[in-house]
Structure formats: C-alpha cells, structure tokens
Design a protein around this motif. Structure first.
Motif, PDB file in Angstrom:
ATOM      1  N   GLN A 183      -6.840  -1.349  -2.822  1.00  0.00           N
ATOM      2  CA  GLN A 183      -6.969  -0.462  -3.971  1.00  0.00           C
ATOM      3  C   GLN A 183      -7.003   1.012  -3.570  1.00  0.00           C
ATOM      4  OE1 GLN A 183      -6.813  -1.822  -7.059  1.00  0.00           O
ATOM      5  NE2 GLN A 183      -6.520  -3.727  -5.942  1.00  0.00           N
ATOM      6  N   VAL A 184      -6.745   1.328  -2.299  1.00  0.00           N
ATOM      7  CA  VAL A 184      -6.794   2.712  -1.826  1.00  0.00           C
ATOM      8  C   VAL A 184      -5.890   3.596  -2.682  1.00  0.00           C
ATOM      9  CG1 VAL A 184      -4.991   2.503  -0.069  1.00  0.00           C
ATOM     10  CG2 VAL A 184      -6.804   4.163   0.242  1.00  0.00           C
ATOM     11  N   ALA A 185      -6.385   4.822  -2.966  1.00  0.00           N
ATOM     12  CA  ALA A 185      -5.640   5.740  -3.830  1.00  0.00           C
ATOM     13  C   ALA A 185      -4.970   6.880  -3.061  1.00  0.00           C
ATOM     14  CB  ALA A 185      -6.568   6.326  -4.890  1.00  0.00           C
ATOM     15  N   ASN A 186      -5.538   7.270  -1.922  1.00  0.00           N
ATOM     16  CA  ASN A 186      -5.014   8.400  -1.158  1.00  0.00           C
ATOM     17  C   ASN A 186      -5.045   8.089   0.330  1.00  0.00           C
ATOM     18  OD1 ASN A 186      -4.796  10.527  -3.344  1.00  0.00           O
ATOM     19  ND2 ASN A 186      -6.943   9.934  -3.525  1.00  0.00           N
ATOM     20  N   ILE A 187      -3.929   8.352   1.010  1.00  0.00           N
ATOM     21  CA  ILE A 187      -3.851   8.201   2.461  1.00  0.00           C
ATOM     22  C   ILE A 187      -3.537   9.586   3.015  1.00  0.00           C
ATOM     23  CG2 ILE A 187      -2.690   7.082   4.384  1.00  0.00           C
ATOM     24  CD1 ILE A 187      -2.054   4.749   2.430  1.00  0.00           C
ATOM     25  N   ASN A 188      -4.521  10.201   3.665  1.00  0.00           N
ATOM     26  CA  ASN A 188      -4.414  11.599   4.061  1.00  0.00           C
ATOM     27  C   ASN A 188      -3.600  11.864   5.322  1.00  0.00           C
ATOM     28  OD1 ASN A 188      -5.864  12.482   1.853  1.00  0.00           O
ATOM     29  ND2 ASN A 188      -7.819  12.320   2.914  1.00  0.00           N
ATOM     30  N   GLN A 189      -3.341  10.845   6.143  1.00  0.00           N
ATOM     31  CA  GLN A 189      -2.553  11.069   7.352  1.00  0.00           C
ATOM     32  C   GLN A 189      -1.360  10.121   7.424  1.00  0.00           C
ATOM     33  OE1 GLN A 189      -5.215  11.033  10.711  1.00  0.00           O
ATOM     34  NE2 GLN A 189      -6.335  12.813   9.970  1.00  0.00           N
ATOM     35  N   SER A 190      -1.595   8.832   7.631  1.00  0.00           N
ATOM     36  CA  SER A 190      -0.434   7.951   7.779  1.00  0.00           C
ATOM     37  C   SER A 190      -0.736   6.515   7.388  1.00  0.00           C
ATOM     38  CB  SER A 190       0.077   7.984   9.217  1.00  0.00           C
ATOM     39  OG  SER A 190      -0.862   7.384  10.081  1.00  0.00           O
ATOM     40  N   LEU A 191       0.310   5.887   6.887  1.00  0.00           N
ATOM     41  CA  LEU A 191       0.328   4.449   6.651  1.00  0.00           C
ATOM     42  C   LEU A 191       1.462   3.904   7.504  1.00  0.00           C
ATOM     43  CD1 LEU A 191      -0.279   1.758   5.146  1.00  0.00           C
ATOM     44  CD2 LEU A 191       1.393   2.498   3.445  1.00  0.00           C
ATOM     45  N   THR A 192       1.129   2.987   8.408  1.00  0.00           N
ATOM     46  CA  THR A 192       2.139   2.342   9.232  1.00  0.00           C
ATOM     47  C   THR A 192       1.914   0.843   9.170  1.00  0.00           C
ATOM     48  OG1 THR A 192       2.171   4.218  10.749  1.00  0.00           O
ATOM     49  CG2 THR A 192       3.158   2.179  11.536  1.00  0.00           C
ATOM     50  N   ILE A 193       2.944   0.127   8.742  1.00  0.00           N
ATOM     51  CA  ILE A 193       2.917  -1.329   8.715  1.00  0.00           C
ATOM     52  C   ILE A 193       4.147  -1.786   9.485  1.00  0.00           C
ATOM     53  CG2 ILE A 193       2.981  -3.399   7.294  1.00  0.00           C
ATOM     54  CD1 ILE A 193       1.584  -1.745   5.083  1.00  0.00           C
ATOM     55  N   ASP A 194       3.928  -2.593  10.548  1.00  0.00           N
ATOM     56  CA  ASP A 194       5.026  -2.926  11.447  1.00  0.00           C
ATOM     57  C   ASP A 194       4.739  -4.230  12.195  1.00  0.00           C
ATOM     58  OD1 ASP A 194       7.256  -2.810  13.092  1.00  0.00           O
ATOM     59  OD2 ASP A 194       6.507  -1.164  14.309  1.00  0.00           O
ATOM     60  N   ALA A 195       5.788  -5.023  12.395  1.00  0.00           N
ATOM     61  CA  ALA A 195       5.749  -6.204  13.270  1.00  0.00           C
ATOM     62  C   ALA A 195       4.703  -7.241  12.863  1.00  0.00           C
ATOM     63  CB  ALA A 195       5.548  -5.781  14.723  1.00  0.00           C
ATOM     64  N   ASN A 196       4.615  -7.502  11.570  1.00  0.00           N
ATOM     65  CA  ASN A 196       3.741  -8.556  11.076  1.00  0.00           C
ATOM     66  C   ASN A 196       4.615  -9.744  10.666  1.00  0.00           C
ATOM     67  OD1 ASN A 196       1.055  -7.115  11.110  1.00  0.00           O
ATOM     68  ND2 ASN A 196       2.267  -5.679   9.927  1.00  0.00           N
ATOM     69  N   ALA A 197       4.100 -10.669   9.874  1.00  0.00           N
ATOM     70  CA  ALA A 197       4.878 -11.835   9.446  1.00  0.00           C
ATOM     71  C   ALA A 197       6.114 -11.398   8.660  1.00  0.00           C
ATOM     72  CB  ALA A 197       4.025 -12.762   8.594  1.00  0.00           C
ATOM     73  N   GLN A 198       7.191 -12.140   8.816  1.00  0.00           N
ATOM     74  CA  GLN A 198       8.459 -11.819   8.157  1.00  0.00           C
ATOM     75  C   GLN A 198       8.343 -11.834   6.635  1.00  0.00           C
ATOM     76  OE1 GLN A 198      11.854 -13.885   9.704  1.00  0.00           O
ATOM     77  NE2 GLN A 198      13.037 -13.573   7.858  1.00  0.00           N
ATOM     78  N   ASP A 199       7.468 -12.651   6.090  1.00  0.00           N
ATOM     79  CA  ASP A 199       7.326 -12.728   4.632  1.00  0.00           C
ATOM     80  C   ASP A 199       6.109 -11.949   4.117  1.00  0.00           C
ATOM     81  OD1 ASP A 199       5.526 -14.495   5.763  1.00  0.00           O
ATOM     82  OD2 ASP A 199       5.865 -16.086   4.311  1.00  0.00           O
ATOM     83  N   LEU A 200       5.756 -10.863   4.786  1.00  0.00           N
ATOM     84  CA  LEU A 200       4.597 -10.045   4.413  1.00  0.00           C
ATOM     85  C   LEU A 200       4.831  -9.325   3.092  1.00  0.00           C
ATOM     86  CD1 LEU A 200       1.822  -8.823   5.079  1.00  0.00           C
ATOM     87  CD2 LEU A 200       3.035  -7.019   6.315  1.00  0.00           C
ATOM     88  N   LYS A 201       3.893  -9.514   2.170  1.00  0.00           N
ATOM     89  CA  LYS A 201       3.900  -8.805   0.889  1.00  0.00           C
ATOM     90  C   LYS A 201       2.867  -7.689   0.963  1.00  0.00           C
ATOM     91  CE  LYS A 201       5.425 -12.689  -1.768  1.00  0.00           C
ATOM     92  NZ  LYS A 201       5.104 -14.065  -1.717  1.00  0.00           N
ATOM     93  N   VAL A 202       3.253  -6.502   0.500  1.00  0.00           N
ATOM     94  CA  VAL A 202       2.383  -5.333   0.554  1.00  0.00           C
ATOM     95  C   VAL A 202       2.154  -4.837  -0.868  1.00  0.00           C
ATOM     96  CG1 VAL A 202       2.145  -2.982   1.425  1.00  0.00           C
ATOM     97  CG2 VAL A 202       3.253  -4.731   2.842  1.00  0.00           C
ATOM     98  N   GLU A 203       0.869  -4.707  -1.230  1.00  0.00           N
ATOM     99  CA  GLU A 203       0.505  -4.272  -2.583  1.00  0.00           C
ATOM    100  C   GLU A 203      -0.464  -3.096  -2.512  1.00  0.00           C
ATOM    101  OE1 GLU A 203      -1.234  -7.780  -4.266  1.00  0.00           O
ATOM    102  OE2 GLU A 203       0.693  -8.821  -4.397  1.00  0.00           O
ATOM    103  N   PHE A 204      -0.046  -1.969  -3.074  1.00  0.00           N
ATOM    104  CA  PHE A 204      -0.872  -0.782  -3.199  1.00  0.00           C
ATOM    105  C   PHE A 204      -0.838  -0.349  -4.667  1.00  0.00           C
ATOM    106  CE2 PHE A 204       0.000  -0.616   1.324  1.00  0.00           C
ATOM    107  CZ  PHE A 204      -1.174  -0.106   1.864  1.00  0.00           C
ATOM    108  N   PRO A 205      -1.501  -1.083  -5.572  1.00  0.00           N
ATOM    109  CA  PRO A 205      -1.377  -0.781  -6.999  1.00  0.00           C
ATOM    110  C   PRO A 205      -1.947   0.565  -7.431  1.00  0.00           C
ATOM    111  CG  PRO A 205      -3.062  -2.445  -6.635  1.00  0.00           C
ATOM    112  CD  PRO A 205      -2.371  -2.230  -5.320  1.00  0.00           C
ATOM    113  N   ASN A 206      -2.914   1.106  -6.675  1.00  0.00           N
ATOM    114  CA  ASN A 206      -3.553   2.362  -7.066  1.00  0.00           C
ATOM    115  C   ASN A 206      -3.200   3.542  -6.175  1.00  0.00           C
ATOM    116  OD1 ASN A 206      -4.862   1.065  -9.173  1.00  0.00           O
ATOM    117  ND2 ASN A 206      -6.529   0.429  -7.841  1.00  0.00           N
TER     118      ASN A 206
END
Length: 165
Positions: free
Chosen positions: A26-49
């Motif tokens: 539910q995070v609303a603000n990322i002040n520096q970086s978001l890095t998503i890499d090399a996880n499961a091939q069917d990874l679903k990412v949800e940032f609704p807020n």
C-alpha cells in the motif's frame, strides 16, 4: 510478499527470489528507488496506492498494477518482462526516460494521461507489440526511439508539429 504498508519509503529492492509470486503493498511514495528483478517468472506486482516514485526499474515481472501512479521523477523502465499489458491511467509525468524494452509478450501499452517525459520515450524489441497508440495526451518529450515489428502507430501531436512514430 504482502503487508508492507508504509506510506513513504526511501527504497524498495526485491530481487533473486525464485519462488516469489506476488508483491502487494500500500506504499504511496518511494523517495529514491524501486527495483524489482530476477524473481519468479510469473511475479505479479501490485501498488494500488503508489502516487510518486523517484525511479522505477522493473525486470522479469508478469503483471503490474499502478492505477494511482501520477509522477515518476526520473526513469520508469520495464525491461525483459513477461507482461502482456502496461497501463498507467493516472501517470502524467516522467522526469527522465520512459522505457519499454525487450518485453516479448507485451502487446498493449496505455498511458492516457501522460503529458510530459523529460528524457526520452524508448519502445524497442517488444515482439508482440504491433500497435502503438497509448499516448494520446503526450505533449512534450526529449526524444522518441521506437523499433520493432509495428503494423500501426498513432501520430504524437505536439503543439507545434507532429511526429509519426
């Protein structure tokens, strides 16, 4: 990975988790970086807020939900993902580059509110992407770099000229 419900965080770095199937926060603000890499091939990412991120780098994900994202200060990049669609309905500005590169299954992109990209828009090597028409409000960008097997595109209209993509 569920339940990281901070309002603001400096950095999120999630990588090398071969069994991770869902990231939902539910995070609303990322002040520096978001890095998503090399996880499961069917990874679903949800940032609704998520409203603001300084930098976002997404690799090897299968779906993304960013319905509230309004602004990215520097780069928003999708690289080597398994996505079929990228939709950011409320994104109005990217301060640096917007990149969609080497996403073999990607066939639909939609950035209906995006008006400004301070760097360049790069769409390259997305073999399933045949039509580029997801930028109806884009008014300003530093550069446009598109390569692939496109069969149709929409002309991006700027106040003083048109650029056929």
């Amino acid at each position: 990975l569920d339940g990281i419900n901070l309002k603001t965080v400096n950095s999120i770095d999630i990588n090398n988790n071969p069994y991770l199937r869902l990231i939902s926060t539910q995070v609303a603000n990322i002040n520096q970086s978001l890095t998503i890499d090399a996880n499961a091939q069917d990874l679903k990412v949800e940032f609704p807020n998520l409203i603001f991120a300084y930098n976002m780098t997404l690799r090897n994900i299968s779906s993304i939900s960013i319905p509230s994202l309004a602004s990215v200060k520097t780069t928003l990049g999708f690289y080597g993902d398994y996505l079929t669609t990228v939709i950011a309905p409320n994104l109005t500005s990217v301060g640096g580059d917007l990149a969609l590169i080497a996403n073999a299954k990607l066939f639909n992109i939609s950035f209906p509110a995006l008006t400004t990209v301070g760097g360049g828009v790069t769409i390259a090597n997305n073999s399933a992407l045949m039509t580029i028409d997801g930028f109806p409000a884009l008014k300003s960008t530093g550069a446009i770099n598109m390569s692939g097997n496109f069969s149709s595109y929409a002309t991006i209209r700027f106040p003083t000229h048109e650029i056929p993509c």
